[in-house]
Design an enzyme around this catalytic site. Structure first.
Site, mmCIF file in Angstrom:
data_model
loop_
_atom_site.group_PDB
_atom_site.id
_atom_site.type_symbol
_atom_site.label_atom_id
_atom_site.label_comp_id
_atom_site.label_asym_id
_atom_site.label_seq_id
_atom_site.Cartn_x
_atom_site.Cartn_y
_atom_site.Cartn_z
ATOM 1 N N GLY A 152 12.243 -5.715 99.395
ATOM 2 C CA GLY A 152 13.430 -6.084 100.166
ATOM 3 C C GLY A 152 14.447 -6.841 99.331
ATOM 4 O O GLY A 152 14.468 -6.747 98.100
ATOM 5 N N ILE A 154 14.863 -10.078 98.544
ATOM 6 C CA ILE A 154 14.352 -11.024 97.550
ATOM 7 C C ILE A 154 13.612 -10.281 96.451
ATOM 8 O O ILE A 154 13.786 -10.578 95.263
ATOM 9 C CB ILE A 154 13.454 -12.083 98.211
ATOM 10 C CG1 ILE A 154 14.260 -12.933 99.184
ATOM 11 C CG2 ILE A 154 12.801 -12.982 97.153
ATOM 12 C CD1 ILE A 154 13.430 -13.922 99.996
ATOM 13 N N THR A 233 5.822 -16.818 96.837
ATOM 14 C CA THR A 233 6.938 -17.591 97.381
ATOM 15 C C THR A 233 7.381 -17.011 98.727
ATOM 16 O O THR A 233 8.493 -17.269 99.175
ATOM 17 C CB THR A 233 8.142 -17.601 96.409
ATOM 18 O OG1 THR A 233 8.518 -16.242 96.118
ATOM 19 C CG2 THR A 233 7.794 -18.320 95.114
ATOM 20 N N ARG A 235 5.013 -16.038 102.154
ATOM 21 C CA ARG A 235 4.333 -16.706 103.248
ATOM 22 C C ARG A 235 2.877 -16.919 102.855
ATOM 23 O O ARG A 235 2.227 -16.026 102.313
ATOM 24 C CB ARG A 235 4.407 -15.883 104.550
ATOM 25 C CG ARG A 235 5.769 -15.940 105.245
ATOM 26 C CD ARG A 235 6.049 -17.334 105.796
ATOM 27 N NE ARG A 235 7.275 -17.415 106.565
ATOM 28 C CZ ARG A 235 8.441 -17.806 106.083
ATOM 29 N NH1 ARG A 235 8.555 -18.116 104.797
ATOM 30 N NH2 ARG A 235 9.500 -17.888 106.864
ATOM 31 N N GLU A 265 -3.958 -26.500 104.798
ATOM 32 C CA GLU A 265 -4.692 -25.446 104.119
ATOM 33 C C GLU A 265 -5.360 -25.982 102.858
ATOM 34 O O GLU A 265 -4.899 -26.952 102.249
ATOM 35 C CB GLU A 265 -3.755 -24.290 103.775
ATOM 36 C CG GLU A 265 -3.328 -23.483 104.983
ATOM 37 C CD GLU A 265 -2.449 -22.301 104.602
ATOM 38 O OE1 GLU A 265 -2.443 -21.917 103.426
ATOM 39 O OE2 GLU A 265 -1.767 -21.780 105.497
ATOM 40 N N HIS A 280 6.998 -25.511 99.643
ATOM 41 C CA HIS A 280 7.939 -24.604 100.303
ATOM 42 C C HIS A 280 9.389 -24.961 99.983
ATOM 43 O O HIS A 280 10.204 -25.209 100.877
ATOM 44 C CB HIS A 280 7.713 -24.596 101.820
ATOM 45 C CG HIS A 280 8.211 -23.333 102.477
ATOM 46 N ND1 HIS A 280 7.912 -22.983 103.764
ATOM 47 C CD2 HIS A 280 8.999 -22.331 102.016
ATOM 48 C CE1 HIS A 280 8.489 -21.844 104.085
ATOM 49 N NE2 HIS A 280 9.160 -21.422 103.027
ATOM 50 N N GLY A 282 11.265 -22.917 97.880
ATOM 51 C CA GLY A 282 11.925 -21.739 97.317
ATOM 52 C C GLY A 282 13.384 -21.621 97.710
ATOM 53 O O GLY A 282 14.238 -21.305 96.886
#
Length: 313
Positions: A152, A154, A233, A235, A265, A280, A282
């Site tokens: 896509g 990115i 980068t 999910r 996690e 997170h 990015g």
């Protein structure tokens, strides 16, 4: 034409100032938990602005006048989409806005892993001189095969940058790129198995769907080269964290860099020399949020004028 926009997330003063400075007079911008701005209430909001705050059914239900849920990113996992649809509330995303920042971080992660930047920095700050330590185990991107999972917006930006590094690029996506795009980007489509087996670097840029959740597990990691690195980068739920930690501990793969996971996690807080973790970030650049906040304000104005907002799903 006054419209009330409520930012649900708690921001630092610099981010609040940025969006306040670009806020037009017609928009009454409030914050659920303000730092320097004005406090607002869900019951008064026409527009809800969401970054990482969870706009659950209860949150949306407490905003009876809301006419738009505005994401500052592209993911929908922060919003109860089904309930928003039930209420006929459109959701707008910043489609493509974060492609540059996320792509740059993915490249940074590849280089940082290959050149042991984190470890060398830590050692250097302790006055340890390790100029020879990693010469036998440091690498370049040039000439490597890089597998991009997700072709896509990115994914394409990552491929454009990798092309400049002289990498051989393959990609996997359920939906192939146009032949013209593949030719321009210098990449070819491969099956996921081929990508996993032949890539030196694997970088994930797929959306989180039922079909992609856990797409990289123990079986898929077993197909990778022992010298492979995995960058995520996109999910966190795309990858089984326990399988990844086991592979890193056993040196079944060479290294990994993750920017996406929940604080609960196992990847968060684990101390492994071949793992880089960032919280997170990015999309978290000034440049990206400036673009995103411009859209927030434009869509708030559109709601005030009774017009359709941009980039809705």
């Amino acid at each position: 034409m006054s419209v009330t926009a409520l930012y649900l997330d708690t921001l630092n003063e610099h981010m609040e100032k940025m969006i306040l400075d670009m806020c037009p007079e017609e928009v009454d911008l409030r914050f659920l938990n303000p730092t320097i701005g004005q406090k607002g209430e869900l019951k008064d909001a026409d527009v809800l602005i969401v970054t990482t705050y969870y706009a659950t059914k209860d949150v949306i239900a407490a905003a009876p006048n809301v006419k738009l849920i505005q994401r500052t990113g592209v993911g929908l996992d922060m919003v109860d989409v089904a309930y928003a649809k039930e209420r006929n509330i459109p959701i707008s995303i910043c489609k493509g806005f974060n492609s540059t920042s996320v792509a740059e971080l993915a490249i940074l992660d590849m280089l940082a892993l290959y050149r042991h930047i984190i470890d060398l920095d830590n050692k250097g700050k302790k006055k340890e001189w390790h100029t020879l330590t990693y010469r036998h185990d440091s690498y370049e991107i040039v000439g490597k095969t890089v597998g991009v999972v997700g072709g896509g917006t990115i994914g394409k930006e990552v491929i454009r940058r990798l092309k400049a590094f002289g990498a051989e690029i393959i990609y996997y996506d359920v939906y192939p790129m146009a032949e013209e795009d593949e030719k321009q980007l210098g990449c070819r489509r491969a099956s996921l198995d081929e990508l996993l087996e032949s890539s030196d670097i694997i970088t994930l840029h797929a959306p989180l769907l039922d079909s992609t959740r856990g797409m990289i597990g123990k079986e898929q990691i077993a197909k990778m080269k022992r010298s492979a690195i995995l960058v995520n980068t996109a999910r966190g739920a795309l990858v089984d964290p326990d399988a990844l930690i086991e592979a890193l501990k056993e040196k079944r793969i060479w290294g990994a860099a993750f920017d996406v996971f929940e604080p609960t996690e196992p990847l968060f807080g684990v101390d492994l020399p071949n793992l880089i973790v960032t919280p997170h970030v990015g999309a978290a650049t000034y440049d990206n949020y400036y673009r995103g906040y411009e859209l927030c304000m434009e869509n708030a104005l559109r709601i005030g004028r009774g017009e359709e907002p941009l980039y809705t799903i």
